[in-house]
Scaffold this active site. Structure first.
Site, PDB file in Angstrom:
ATOM      1  N   HIS A  12      92.350  66.020  40.345  1.00 19.21           N
ATOM      2  CA  HIS A  12      93.309  64.914  40.345  1.00 19.21           C
ATOM      3  C   HIS A  12      94.643  65.349  39.755  1.00 19.21           C
ATOM      4  CE1 HIS A  12      92.960  64.463  35.983  1.00 19.21           C
ATOM      5  NE2 HIS A  12      91.672  64.680  36.146  1.00 19.21           N
ATOM      6  N   GLU A  92      84.191  62.622  35.773  1.00 15.93           N
ATOM      7  CA  GLU A  92      84.553  63.500  34.655  1.00 15.93           C
ATOM      8  C   GLU A  92      83.387  63.612  33.680  1.00 15.93           C
ATOM      9  OE1 GLU A  92      85.887  65.954  33.206  1.00 15.93           O
ATOM     10  OE2 GLU A  92      87.975  65.262  32.988  1.00 15.93           O
TER      11      GLU A  92
END
Length: 219
Positions: A12, A92
């Site tokens: 990202h 994550e």
């Protein structure tokens, strides 16, 4: 089985947490947005991806975190040629819920000394935990290749540690090899390309921050 011609991993763009780690004390990690820099990074990556995919179909798997979704949106891919699935196993590494900045900094010091793969954050995950769920995702991904409409491109929009662990699992890297590698920068791409020999190769390596230190012959 129609294996994809390429599997593309993207981290990202820069998030609010990447630019200011105090935000973790006020906002949940999964809710953090891209910064303006992160949005530009994602848009630039999108140009490369559109050139890479051309008119070919793409199967997209995206982390459920907001910054991953915002990154994918900024790619501006042709929605008629992509199939998108949110994939929680690509999230994550969990570092706990509300995070105290000084405590996290201390735990990062502990992690560097103990080992990035095995150190478990308090109320969170170790790298080994993330490796296990990435492995479970890979089993699902392999099964998807059996579908008659399986596209020749797979795109994963995820996080830096998850990218390294995906490659570790795919290429059977040792723990020592994983421990020596750095995360890619925000918006960076890694491509697994299928060769004429039926094997995948990584288009470029991850940077190293140390020399691998193995306990045995697998290092």
């Amino acid at each position: 089985m129609a294996r994809p011609r390429r599997i593309v991993l993207v981290r990202h763009g820069e998030s609010e947490g990447n630019s200011d780690d105090t935000v973790y004390e006020r906002e949940p990690d999964h809710a953090l947005r891209l910064t303006e820099t992160g949005r530009r990074q994602a848009e630039e990556t999108g140009v490369r991806l559109r050139e890479m995919f051309g008119q070919e179909p793409v199967s997209v798997y995206v982390s459920p975190y907001r910054r991953a979704h915002e990154t994918l949106r900024a790619f501006d891919l042709d929605m008629e040629r992509v199939r998108i699935r949110e994939e929680p196993r690509l999230r994550e590494q969990d570092w706990g819920n509300w995070q105290d900045r000084e405590d996290v900094r201390l735990q990062k010091t502990y992690r560097d000394a103990y080992g990035h793969f095995f150190y478990r954050f308090a109320q969170g995950e170790s790298g080994a935990d993330v490796y296990d769920r990435v492995g479970a995702f890979l089993e699902s991904l392999y099964r998807s290749f059996e579908a008659p409409d399986s596209p020749e491109n797979v795109l994963l929009v995820t996080h830096g540690l998850t990218m390294r662990l995906f490659c570790m699992r795919w290429f059977h890297w040792s723990v020592a090899e994983f421990e020596s590698l750095s995360n890619p920068d925000n918006g960076e791409i890694r491509v697994l390309e299928l060769g004429a020999d039926g094997k995948y190769t990584l288009d470029r390596p991850f940077d190293r921050w140390r020399v691998p230190e193995s306990y045995g012959i697998t290092g």
